[in-house]
Design an enzyme around this catalytic site. Structure first.
Site, PDB file in Angstrom:
ATOM      1  N   CYS A   1      15.157 -19.593  -7.177  1.00 23.83           N
ATOM      2  CA  CYS A   1      14.973 -20.592  -6.132  1.00 23.83           C
ATOM      3  C   CYS A   1      14.352 -21.861  -6.728  1.00 23.83           C
ATOM      4  O   CYS A   1      13.466 -21.783  -7.595  1.00 23.83           O
ATOM      5  CB  CYS A   1      14.072 -20.050  -5.024  1.00 23.83           C
ATOM      6  SG  CYS A   1      14.677 -18.528  -4.269  1.00 23.83           S
TER       7      CYS A   1
ATOM      8  N   CYS B   1       6.685 -28.924  -1.185  1.00 21.45           N
ATOM      9  CA  CYS B   1       6.680 -27.558  -0.632  1.00 21.45           C
ATOM     10  C   CYS B   1       5.934 -26.594  -1.544  1.00 21.45           C
ATOM     11  O   CYS B   1       5.223 -25.694  -1.072  1.00 21.45           O
ATOM     12  CB  CYS B   1       8.117 -27.082  -0.421  1.00 21.45           C
ATOM     13  SG  CYS B   1       9.019 -27.997   0.847  1.00 21.45           S
TER      14      CYS B   1
ATOM     15  N   CYS C   1       7.225 -16.323  -4.018  1.00 22.89           N
ATOM     16  CA  CYS C   1       8.170 -17.393  -3.711  1.00 22.89           C
ATOM     17  C   CYS C   1       8.256 -17.582  -2.191  1.00 22.89           C
ATOM     18  O   CYS C   1       8.454 -16.611  -1.444  1.00 22.89           O
ATOM     19  CB  CYS C   1       9.541 -17.067  -4.290  1.00 22.89           C
ATOM     20  SG  CYS C   1      10.816 -18.277  -3.879  1.00 22.89           S
TER      21      CYS C   1
ATOM     22  N   CYS D   1     -22.431  -2.560   2.823  1.00 25.87           N
ATOM     23  CA  CYS D   1     -22.225  -3.999   3.008  1.00 25.87           C
ATOM     24  C   CYS D   1     -20.878  -4.484   2.506  1.00 25.87           C
ATOM     25  O   CYS D   1     -20.620  -5.687   2.502  1.00 25.87           O
ATOM     26  CB  CYS D   1     -23.326  -4.787   2.297  1.00 25.87           C
ATOM     27  SG  CYS D   1     -23.274  -4.649   0.496  1.00 25.87           S
TER      28      CYS D   1
ATOM     29  N   CYS E   1     -26.395  -0.374  -4.515  1.00 33.50           N
ATOM     30  CA  CYS E   1     -25.630  -1.618  -4.421  1.00 33.50           C
ATOM     31  C   CYS E   1     -26.492  -2.782  -4.926  1.00 33.50           C
ATOM     32  O   CYS E   1     -27.628  -2.953  -4.470  1.00 33.50           O
ATOM     33  CB  CYS E   1     -25.205  -1.860  -2.971  1.00 33.50           C
ATOM     34  SG  CYS E   1     -24.382  -3.455  -2.718  1.00 33.50           S
TER      35      CYS E   1
ATOM     36  N   CYS F   1     -27.038  -5.340  -1.436  1.00 34.87           N
ATOM     37  CA  CYS F   1     -27.940  -4.969  -0.333  1.00 34.87           C
ATOM     38  C   CYS F   1     -28.993  -3.964  -0.752  1.00 34.87           C
ATOM     39  O   CYS F   1     -29.871  -3.618   0.039  1.00 34.87           O
ATOM     40  CB  CYS F   1     -27.139  -4.397   0.833  1.00 34.87           C
ATOM     41  SG  CYS F   1     -26.278  -2.843   0.445  1.00 34.87           S
TER      42      CYS F   1
ATOM     43  N   CYS G   1      -8.909   3.235   1.463  1.00 36.18           N
ATOM     44  CA  CYS G   1      -7.690   2.691   0.854  1.00 36.18           C
ATOM     45  C   CYS G   1      -7.424   3.433  -0.445  1.00 36.18           C
ATOM     46  O   CYS G   1      -8.300   3.503  -1.324  1.00 36.18           O
ATOM     47  CB  CYS G   1      -7.861   1.191   0.584  1.00 36.18           C
ATOM     48  SG  CYS G   1      -6.460   0.441  -0.276  1.00 36.18           S
TER      49      CYS G   1
ATOM     50  N   CYS H   1      -1.412   3.267  15.739  1.00 32.56           N
ATOM     51  CA  CYS H   1      -0.399   3.090  14.691  1.00 32.56           C
ATOM     52  C   CYS H   1      -0.939   3.612  13.376  1.00 32.56           C
ATOM     53  O   CYS H   1      -2.074   3.323  12.988  1.00 32.56           O
ATOM     54  CB  CYS H   1      -0.018   1.620  14.586  1.00 32.56           C
ATOM     55  SG  CYS H   1       1.223   1.291  13.322  1.00 32.56           S
TER      56      CYS H   1
END
Length: 1066
Positions: A713, A719, A738, A796, A811, A814, A865, A879
């Protein structure tokens, strides 16, 4: 009472002295010193510490310009000594001044009174090799040093103005030279040391008296007197003695009654040095031991061979033995051949001049030759011997009154001129045989007084035999000196010094360590050469150190010749530049000084200055207007394109002109030229000049477009800048793809590195500095999150690298402590227990935990995660597609398997590849949430897993009733954490239906239970098609229970629930 003028002078003097004490590098302009120089006060009132008048008078010998230049140079060095003492960072050896310093010897020590100026600075302690500060004095007296330095500066400035004929008082020099003794005696108490040194010593004998003998040879009458050395010497010995660099600037005066009629400078011409007249010769052996100076000029008999020699001869003309030396085994007419008494043990006799020196002396005090130096060789050249024999036979009477003016040295073949006996090149004594014509005047005396030494043939044959050993010693010494010189040159080349520099240092200073001398003293010598050259011809301007260095090397360290060479070279360069049109008025002198005498670089500088107005007019003009491409003269336009823009050929220039003449004219000139240089295909050039932006559709030339390496592209600059600026400020780093096609996939680590390395160069030229800095910050965070040691704080949400092996982590943001594995807040009861044991302990013993009931259980089993390990304290209802806010990873919150975008699924047999989807295991909440609670309970009961149907004991009810599980709910002002609040049916342990199912599924996953054991036949067939991509069919005669058991076994064997599930690898 002092007058107003004297008070003003003293006030200005104190102000300048204070400024000099405050800043030793202070440079006073001439306008600031002029009030002190233009005053009408006498020198005794202007110079309170320094006896300036007597200092000038005692050095006033010869032309005023010469001795004023010498005195000004010495004062310049003395001023530097004072400034160094006032400097906060004084030199390392500031406490002492060495007399063997070449700069000191040739400048300060060359004038009378220089050492006492140093004593005024504070160098009051006498040393064998110099002056130094007293041992008890730690720091110099700054006030005294500042006052003396200021007076030295004033006197030097006054002498410079006298040399330039710009002094405000024309009678200033007469004032300094004619000051009365009474005015000078006013300062006797303040400057007594200076008076002691600069008072001239006693002159030699008065007019009409007989001069004393030469202090060096002791034979020839002394005709020259040196006030600095306070010695009397003959012309020949004067050239030898004052040829040393430390005595080169001494001024000698002719004695009254001698043939010299004027004061002599440091370099005496050989032709002006008279020989003693032959009429003064007288025979008689008693003259050899007579102490009377009047009889010291008589001929002397050699005690070895009894040859009668001239009075000024140091060595015998026949046997070359020194005067007064006896050799055992050879009897003369006046001796018995006995041994001469040896010198005392505390003395040694010089082999060259026979002077007896102290035992501790290394060099002879008279001729300065080393103690172990061999006497001059006695080898007689055959040609010279023949000339001598022929002269003895012919007895030419003219030889008694004539002395050969040119003679060649037997050792170095240097051609010497004048009546000198010492070679100017190697300092060897000349062969005395051909220089004895006076012997022919007394044949009868020679024959009567002693036996004849033999014929000339006997002399020529006997000398080589007796002189073989000295010749070998001479050659050995030359070889040793040559090896030492080669060793010094090799050592210098290793340290970066050229052979010319080493040799010149040896010739100038006579030092044994030339490298150390080059590092410490060469800069001062070069400054002195440049300064002396500037004083010799002020019209040539200032000289650079590079020019002085080249001249000094070319003249092998000879200071006077280096100054002359420097001036000659500068004259030649100025003449060369003047022939090219650049005279002194055009700045040629300044250009030569700036570029170290380099004519080529100076010419370039002068040409640049001359072209500067043209360049200024060229660049200051308005931009050149674009030519009209529709002109009638097409050939002229083509030639212009070809010449100005350097196109490769005539055809390319015509092609460029054709493109510029097309309508509509949408092309820029530079774009057309750039495109034509790469291709000559007109259709391709049109496409190249009209590339369409994939985002906005704007057409621009290809060289202005931006393109990413991940796709084809083309994006316009505007842009490109807006897209990546918004992505950086409002999105994640993985969104910097892109804008047209969305490539590349930044979840692939292999593409990530190459993509961002190229994108970094493009963003540096396109983005603002703030946006570009934000890009680097986000990219750094993304790289750190991929580190396996990276850890998120459970309190935190701060991320950091944790490299320890302990479960307890603190940590740094904190300062809260939590468990690395279970992410629970660390408690002392966790130490020594596993995470599961600690959770069971809290359920049993923690009242707060019990009060929350199963809601706390669901909160602790929140979402992590699988990519960045960031924890979310959220329930899994709703969901199942979860989007991590930290790393933008998309995954299922039940099984942690990834969600794939369109055409991104790696499974080749996937049938839903063209949509957003994920592949879940059969025990995932994604499927089990469709089961009823009773069916999930049955699966747990079949596997003997306990579960709650009522709220645990001690659970507090929520005000208003409802489910206690905390959820993040969206409101008008943003997001807010609050309880679910839905209805809790009986038998659901105080939870709503969705959260109770989540609770049961978490138990099923925790105990690795397979829900396929409760599948119906239709569910087994669907699972087989989903995971094995096969459509199962019952076999012939196979009943339904057997078919169901076979599908179950096939599913459990080929698709087991093991560690392949991402949830179990958490």
């Amino acid at each position: 009472m002092p007058g107003d003028e004297e008070r003003g002078f003293l006030a200005a003097r104190e102000e300048l002295a204070s400024a000099l004490r405050w800043d030793s590098a202070q440079v006073f302009p001439l306008e600031q010193l002029m009030p002190l120089l233009a005053t009408s006060l006498p020198p005794a009132a202007r110079y309170l510490q320094l006896d300036a008048g007597r200092l000038v008078r005692c050095n006033a010998h010869g032309e005023p310009r010469n001795y004023l230049n010498t005195l000004s140079t010495a004062l310049n060095i003395l001023e530097k000594y004072g400034r160094n003492l006032l400097s906060p960072q004084r030199p390392r050896y500031w406490r002492s001044v060495k007399f063997n310093n070449p700069v000191f010897r040739s400048t300060v020590d060359a004038v009378q009174g220089g050492r006492d100026v140093l004593r005024l600075y504070g160098y009051t302690e006498e040393r064998p090799d110099g002056l130094s500060f007293p041992e008890g004095q730690e720091e110099p007296d700054e006030y005294q040093v500042a006052v003396v330095t200021l007076e030295v500066l004033l006197l030097r400035t006054e002498l410079s103005l006298l040399l330039q004929n710009t002094h405000p008082r024309q009678n200033a020099l007469d004032q300094l030279l004619r000051e009365s003794v009474e005015d000078g005696m006013l300062q006797l108490s303040e400057f007594h040391p200076l008076l002691r040194e600069i008072v001239p010593g006693p002159r030699p004998s008065a007019q009409g008296s007989t001069p004393g003998p030469c202090f060096l040879c002791g034979s020839a009458p002394g005709t020259l007197h040196c006030p600095a050395c306070n010695q009397v010497s003959c012309p020949a010995c004067d050239i030898l003695f004052h040829g040393h660099p430390s005595r080169a600037h001494h001024l000698r005066q002719a004695l009254p009654g001698s043939h010299q009629t004027a004061s002599l400078s440091s370099s005496l011409p050989a032709s002006s040095q008279p020989r003693p007249p032959s009429s003064s010769l007288a025979l008689g052996d008693s003259s050899l031991s007579s102490p009377d100076p009047a009889n010291a000029c008589l001929p002397w008999h050699c005690l070895t061979c009894a040859t009668l020699n001239e009075p000024w001869a140091v060595f015998c003309a026949v046997c070359s033995q020194p005067k007064g030396c006896k050799v055992p085994g050879i009897e003369g007419s006046h001796g018995t051949g006995g041994l001469e008494p040896e010198p005392a043990r505390d003395q040694w006799a010089c082999q060259s001049c026979t002077f007896e020196n102290e035992a501790a002396a290394v060099l002879c005090a008279i001729c300065e030759r080393p103690r172990l130096a061999q006497p001059p060789s006695l080898v007689v050249d055959s040609h010279d011997a023949g000339v001598c024999q022929q002269s003895l036979k012919q007895e030419d009477p003219l030889l008694t009154a004539a002395q050969p003016q040119v003679w060649y040295c037997d050792h170095c073949t240097f051609c010497n001129s004048g009546p000198v006996w010492v070679c100017a090149m190697c300092n060897r004594t000349r062969d005395p045989i051909p220089t004895q014509p006076a012997l022919q005047s007394y044949p009868s005396s020679l024959e009567k007084g002693r036996p004849k030494p033999g014929s000339s043939q006997h002399l020529g044959s006997s000398l080589p035999a007796s002189c073989g050993d000295p010749e070998k010693q001479r050659q050995d010494k030359m070889r040793k000196e040559g090896l030492q010189l080669v060793s010094m040159i090799q050592e210098g080349e290793t340290a970066g010094a050229s052979p010319e520099e080493v040799f010149s240092a040896l010739q100038y200073s006579g030092t044994e360590v030339p490298l150390q001398w080059l590092r410490s003293e060469l800069s001062y010598v070069l400054e002195m050469v440049a300064e002396l050259a500037g004083q010799q011809d002020p019209e040539l301007g200032a000289f650079s150190c590079q020019e002085a260095r080249k001249a000094w090397l070319d003249r092998h360290g000879n200071l006077d010749e280096a100054v002359e060479e420097c001036v000659r070279a500068r004259r030649r360069k100025v003449h060369e530049l003047q022939s090219l049109g650049f005279g002194p008025k055009e700045g040629s002198l300044q250009a030569l000084f700036q570029h170290g005498g380099d004519v080529a670089r100076a010419l370039t500088e002068l040409q640049r200055q001359r072209l500067e107005p043209f360049h200024q007019r060229l660049w200051d003009r308005d931009p050149e207007p674009t030519p009209c491409w529709d002109g009638l003269d097409r050939q002229s336009l083509v030639r212009r394109l070809l010449a100005v823009y350097t196109l490769p050929s005539w055809g390319r220039a015509e092609l460029a002109l054709a493109l510029l003449q097309e309508t509509p004219r949408n092309y820029e000139l530079l774009d057309v030229v750039e495109a034509v240089r790469h291709s000559q295909d007109r259709a391709f050039l049109r496409r190249l000049l009209a590339q369409e932006c994939a985002v906005c559709g704007w057409a621009l030339p290809r060289n202005r477009m931006q393109a990413l390496i991940s796709c084809e592209c083309t994006i316009c600059p505007e842009c490109f800048r807006q897209h990546f600026t918004i992505a950086l400020k409002e999105k994640h780093i993985t969104d910097m793809v892109c804008p047209a096609c969305g490539r590349p996939d930044l979840t692939d680590d292999a593409q990530l590195l190459s993509y961002f390395s190229t994108l970094d160069i493009q963003l540096r030229e396109s983005l603002d500095p703030d946006a570009y800095a934000l890009f680097h910050k986000k990219l750094t965070e993304a790289v750190l999150m991929r580190d396996p040691k990276f850890l998120w704080c459970a309190q935190c949400s701060f991320g950091f690298i944790y490299e320890r092996e302990q479960l307890e982590a603190t940590c740094p943001q904190c300062h809260q402590t939590f468990c690395v594995r279970c992410k629970r807040q660390w408690e002392e009861q966790h130490r020594g227990r596993s995470c599961e044991d600690f959770q069971n302990w809290k359920r049993t013993n923690d009242p707060e935990y019990q009060a929350q009931g199963l809601a706390m259980y669901l909160q602790e089993n929140g979402i992590d995660c699988p990519k960045c390990k960031f924890s979310y304290a959220l329930a899994r209802g709703g969901c199942m597609h979860f989007h991590c806010t930290q790393c933008r990873h998309q995954f299922c919150s039940g099984c942690y398997n990834a969600f794939y975008a369109k055409n991104k699924c790696p499974d080749p047999n996937c049938k839903v590849k063209k949509s957003l989807h994920g592949h879940h295991p059969r025990d995932c909440l994604f499927y089990l949430r469709d089961w009823t609670a009773a069916r999930l309970q049955k699966l747990l009961q079949d596997n003997n897993v306990m579960f709650n149907t009522e709220p645990p004991a001690g659970t507090r009810a929520v005000p208003g009733g409802g489910c206690r599980v905390m959820e993040q709910k969206e409101v008008h002002s943003g997001f807010r954490d609050e309880a679910c609040g839905k209805e809790t049916p009986p038998g659901y342990a105080g939870l709503c239906q969705a959260h109770y199912k989540e609770y049961l599924v978490s138990l099923i996953n925790a105990h690795s239970l397979d829900p396929a054991t409760l599948y119906e036949v239709e569910e087994l067939e669907t699972a087989t098609i989903r995971y094995l991509h096969l459509a199962p069919q019952p076999a012939d005669g196979e009943d339904l229970p057997a078919y169901q058991a076979r599908l179950l076994q096939k599913l459990r064997e080929e698709v087991p629930l093991g560690q392949s599930i991402a949830r179990r690898r958490k």
